[in-house]
Design a protein around this motif. Structure first.
Motif, mmCIF file in Angstrom:
data_model
loop_
_atom_site.group_PDB
_atom_site.id
_atom_site.type_symbol
_atom_site.label_atom_id
_atom_site.label_comp_id
_atom_site.label_asym_id
_atom_site.label_seq_id
_atom_site.Cartn_x
_atom_site.Cartn_y
_atom_site.Cartn_z
ATOM 1 N N ASN A 1 -3.922 9.558 -14.739
ATOM 2 C CA ASN A 1 -3.039 9.152 -13.651
ATOM 3 C C ASN A 1 -3.562 7.927 -12.908
ATOM 4 N N LEU A 2 -4.876 7.787 -12.806
ATOM 5 C CA LEU A 2 -5.434 6.617 -12.122
ATOM 6 C C LEU A 2 -5.339 5.359 -12.978
ATOM 7 N N VAL A 3 -5.583 5.496 -14.276
ATOM 8 C CA VAL A 3 -5.665 4.325 -15.155
ATOM 9 C C VAL A 3 -4.398 4.136 -15.972
ATOM 10 N N GLY A 4 -3.812 5.232 -16.440
ATOM 11 C CA GLY A 4 -2.617 5.144 -17.258
ATOM 12 C C GLY A 4 -2.894 4.461 -18.586
ATOM 13 N N ASN A 5 -2.014 3.548 -18.990
ATOM 14 C CA ASN A 5 -2.152 2.824 -20.257
ATOM 15 C C ASN A 5 -2.611 1.384 -20.037
ATOM 16 N N ASN A 6 -3.335 1.161 -18.963
ATOM 17 C CA ASN A 6 -3.847 -0.175 -18.662
ATOM 18 C C ASN A 6 -5.040 -0.470 -19.568
ATOM 19 N N SER A 7 -4.802 -1.183 -20.664
ATOM 20 C CA SER A 7 -5.839 -1.421 -21.665
ATOM 21 C C SER A 7 -6.983 -2.283 -21.141
ATOM 22 N N PHE B 1 -8.837 15.012 -17.481
ATOM 23 C CA PHE B 1 -7.749 14.198 -18.039
ATOM 24 C C PHE B 1 -6.739 13.794 -16.965
ATOM 25 N N GLY B 2 -6.341 14.751 -16.139
ATOM 26 C CA GLY B 2 -5.327 14.452 -15.124
ATOM 27 C C GLY B 2 -5.751 13.330 -14.203
ATOM 28 N N LEU B 3 -7.000 13.349 -13.753
ATOM 29 C CA LEU B 3 -7.494 12.328 -12.840
ATOM 30 C C LEU B 3 -7.560 10.971 -13.524
ATOM 31 N N PHE B 4 -8.155 10.906 -14.714
ATOM 32 C CA PHE B 4 -8.343 9.628 -15.403
ATOM 33 C C PHE B 4 -7.010 9.027 -15.836
ATOM 34 N N ASN C 1 -3.476 -1.963 -4.718
ATOM 35 C CA ASN C 1 -2.559 -2.892 -5.357
ATOM 36 C C ASN C 1 -2.741 -4.305 -4.797
ATOM 37 N N TYR C 2 -2.811 -5.294 -5.702
ATOM 38 C CA TYR C 2 -3.130 -6.663 -5.286
ATOM 39 C C TYR C 2 -2.047 -7.263 -4.396
ATOM 40 N N ASP C 3 -0.800 -6.985 -4.685
ATOM 41 C CA ASP C 3 0.302 -7.616 -3.944
ATOM 42 C C ASP C 3 0.686 -6.861 -2.679
ATOM 43 N N TYR C 4 0.733 -5.529 -2.754
ATOM 44 C CA TYR C 4 1.276 -4.759 -1.639
ATOM 45 C C TYR C 4 0.305 -3.724 -1.062
ATOM 46 N N GLY C 5 -0.889 -3.626 -1.603
ATOM 47 C CA GLY C 5 -1.814 -2.598 -1.163
ATOM 48 C C GLY C 5 -2.285 -2.779 0.274
ATOM 49 N N PHE C 6 -2.582 -1.643 0.918
ATOM 50 C CA PHE C 6 -3.022 -1.680 2.314
ATOM 51 C C PHE C 6 -4.346 -2.432 2.470
ATOM 52 N N ILE C 7 -5.287 -2.159 1.573
ATOM 53 C CA ILE C 7 -6.585 -2.840 1.657
ATOM 54 C C ILE C 7 -6.415 -4.330 1.373
ATOM 55 N N SER C 8 -5.543 -4.687 0.437
ATOM 56 C CA SER C 8 -5.278 -6.096 0.149
ATOM 57 C C SER C 8 -4.726 -6.807 1.387
ATOM 58 N N HIS C 9 -3.841 -6.122 2.087
ATOM 59 C CA HIS C 9 -3.247 -6.695 3.300
ATOM 60 C C HIS C 9 -4.318 -6.922 4.369
ATOM 61 N N VAL C 10 -5.197 -5.951 4.556
ATOM 62 C CA VAL C 10 -6.259 -6.078 5.554
ATOM 63 C C VAL C 10 -7.228 -7.193 5.178
ATOM 64 N N VAL C 11 -7.607 -7.258 3.893
ATOM 65 C CA VAL C 11 -8.551 -8.291 3.437
ATOM 66 C C VAL C 11 -7.963 -9.682 3.623
ATOM 67 N N LEU D 1 -0.242 12.442 -7.055
ATOM 68 C CA LEU D 1 -0.207 11.930 -5.685
ATOM 69 C C LEU D 1 -1.465 11.130 -5.359
ATOM 70 N N VAL D 2 -2.602 11.567 -5.891
ATOM 71 C CA VAL D 2 -3.852 10.829 -5.669
ATOM 72 C C VAL D 2 -3.754 9.437 -6.277
ATOM 73 N N SER D 3 -3.217 9.341 -7.500
ATOM 74 C CA SER D 3 -3.071 8.030 -8.133
ATOM 75 C C SER D 3 -2.118 7.137 -7.353
ATOM 76 N N LEU D 4 -1.056 7.723 -6.804
ATOM 77 C CA LEU D 4 -0.122 6.958 -5.984
ATOM 78 C C LEU D 4 -0.804 6.445 -4.716
ATOM 79 N N LEU D 5 -1.638 7.280 -4.100
ATOM 80 C CA LEU D 5 -2.381 6.877 -2.910
ATOM 81 C C LEU D 5 -3.336 5.725 -3.229
ATOM 82 N N VAL D 6 -4.072 5.853 -4.336
ATOM 83 C CA VAL D 6 -5.017 4.797 -4.730
ATOM 84 C C VAL D 6 -4.276 3.500 -5.025
#
Length: 317
Positions: free
Chosen positions: A253-259, A248-251, A147-157, A137-142
């Protein structure tokens, strides 16, 4: 004529184990859940570490599998990634330990200075809630924030006329993000631990300091912080033992397989998981875990010896 002094020799008999258990049965019953937990999940599985020295085969079991010595430990050392993995794992854990304890200690002291009990209890409960939130859930919140296209912070910026950086393509931004997320999750739990230690302090010292005219900062500096010093040292010694073990769970879920982010976010656990995800090589995975545990053990021994040299009263053993 002086009377000769007579010394009475008392033979001290050490109480038997049964008598000791009987005298302390209430305390032992209170500790029984913790004793069973460590016995079942920490001590009984220890013989299973032998799998790190075998070529594990399902049909032969742990002790029937062929012995291969230190061959499984070569996996991590010849991968060419050990330096990067050690650097990331150690630096992240140092940031978690140092910043985490400073922030937790600061919040605990601030809460202790609040006189309004209802606010104090409400603040503790709210701060404690993130600790129970799943890393998924934390990774989903982040993701929904950054997110560049739909993220809340992206929208505000964008509404402010600025360009939002592509966070999920910028590896240098993630050490700050991961540290902040970890602080958000762990601050509440650590604050409660320090706040409990502050609550157990002798209130007469604070009252005497107030009568003598000491302000809040002086009471914190000369009474609260010195009193909390043993707690800080013990928690630090406990934490430093896992300096080679990442969350492990935090890293993952936040990063996944994004090389694109591995340069600054890859730790030992995530690398081993990706390497073993298809091969299911339990022996090499166990070897890495054993390596982390042994190094952590010696780090704790060394840190405890250093603390004992400075002040024996604050050492664990």
């Amino acid at each position: 004529m002086q009377k000769a002094a007579q010394t009475k020799v008392v033979n001290y008999r050490k109480p038997s184990l049964g008598r000791t258990l009987s005298q302390n049965r209430t305390l032992i019953l209170m500790c029984l859940p913790a004793i069973l937990f460590f016995l079942i999940f920490a001590y009984l599985p220890m013989p299973g570490a032998y799998i790190a020295f075998t070529n594990f085969q399902y049909n032969k079991g742990i002790f029937g599998s062929p012995f291969v010595g230190l061959k499984n430990f070569q996996f991590l050392f010849i991968s060419g990634q050990l330096g990067l993995l050690l650097k990331n794992t150690i630096l992240y854990n140092l940031a978690f330990i140092i910043l985490g304890n400073v922030v937790q200690l600061a919040f605990a002291i601030m809460l202790s200075e609040v006189s309004f009990k209802a606010y104090k209890k409400t603040a503790q409960s709210i701060m404690f809630l993130p600790y129970f939130i799943s890393d998924v859930l934390v990774s989903l919140l982040v993701y929904n924030l950054l997110n560049y296209d739909y993220g809340f912070i992206s929208h505000v910026v964008r509404n402010m006329g600025m360009e939002m950086p592509k966070v999920y393509q910028n590896a240098n931004a993630w050490p700050f993000i991961i540290v902040l997320v970890n602080l958000w999750k762990s601050t509440g739990y650590g604050t409660v631990v320090y706040f409990a230690a502050i609550t157990g302090m002798d209130s007469s010292m604070m009252e005497a300091a107030q009568i003598d005219g000491a302000n809040a900062w002086q009471r914190i500096r000369f009474i609260t912080l010195p009193t909390l010093k043993p707690t800080v040292i013990i928690l630090f010694l406990f934490a430093i033992g896992g300096i080679l073990k990442g969350n492990f769970g935090l890293f993952y879920n936040l990063v996944g397989n994004n090389s694109m982010l591995f340069k600054t976010t890859d730790i030992i656990e995530t690398y081993v998981y990706r390497s073993m995800m298809n091969s299911f090589n339990f022996s090499q995975s166990s070897a890495v875990g054993l390596f982390q545990s042994v190094v952590g053990f010696f780090i704790v021994i060394g840190a405890n010896a250093f603390v004992k040299h400075l002040d024996p009263d604050y050492a664990l053993f």
